[in-house]
Motif scaffolding. Structure first.
Motif: not given
Length: 200
Positions: A78-86, A107-109
């Motif tokens: 799940e933490m892999v999805f943090v990279f596109p958000w960043a 807000t999404e994050m």
């Protein structure tokens, strides 16, 4: 005048992958041609962390390792999805076009991390992260059989021991299996049937 590149970005990635695969195959080929091949019993034996493998491979393994590994795997993926958000949140050109993009991605994050934290709290409260659970639950079968009978059966079953596996025993079993003739006929028996008694 600037020339337009004939290769797209995906084409460059494809060339990079093909070059990498060709280089790896060339290295394997050179290794196959140059490396000496002298197989012996030491080289062909199973490697277990530099130690000589002894005993049976069927060892008891604590199932709690699987629970910890599954929880780690869930949160790690799940933490892999943090990279596109960043990348979106840190892209100044997107935020310069419309400042709402920054607030939407933030807000999404927070929602995403909140769901993860709720899942972690649920697993924590359920006690799956505890290595030794403080209050073990004893299963209840709902029968009126006293516990002493269960204890007696367990004591009787603990008297049986599983034999250790050895190569000599396997060889003797193999030799006896090959020595017995395959054309031996099984013992014959005659089944006896009883007629049910007529209730008259």
């Amino acid at each position: 005048m600037d020339d337009v590149s004939q290769i797209s970005e995906f084409g460059k990635i494809l060339i990079f992958l093909i070059t990498g695969i060709v280089m790896i195959l060339m290295l394997f080929g050179v290794n196959r041609l140059i490396a000496p091949r002298n197989p012996n019993t030491e080289k062909l034996s199973t490697y277990e962390c530099g130690e000589e493998p002894t005993g049976n491979a069927w060892l008891p393994f604590n199932s709690r390792f699987y629970v910890i590994a599954l929880v780690f795997l869930l949160f790690d993926v799940e933490m892999v999805f943090v990279f596109p958000w960043a990348t979106v949140f840190g892209n100044k050109s997107i935020i310069a076009l419309d400042p709402r993009w920054g607030w939407v991605s933030l807000t999404e994050m927070f929602v995403f991390l909140g769901i993860l934290i709720l899942g972690l709290a649920y697993v924590w409260v359920k006690g799956d992260l505890d290595w030794i659970k403080p209050n073990p639950t004893v299963p209840d079968s709902g029968t009126n059989i006293p516990q002493s009978l269960y204890d007696k059966i367990n004591l009787e079953q603990s008297a049986f021991k599983v034999k250790e596996f050895s190569a000599e025993a396997a060889a003797t079993l193999q030799s006896t299996a090959t020595a017995t003739p395959t054309s031996a006929t099984p013992p014959k028996f005659k089944p006896s049937f009883k007629k049910p008694a007529n209730d008259a």
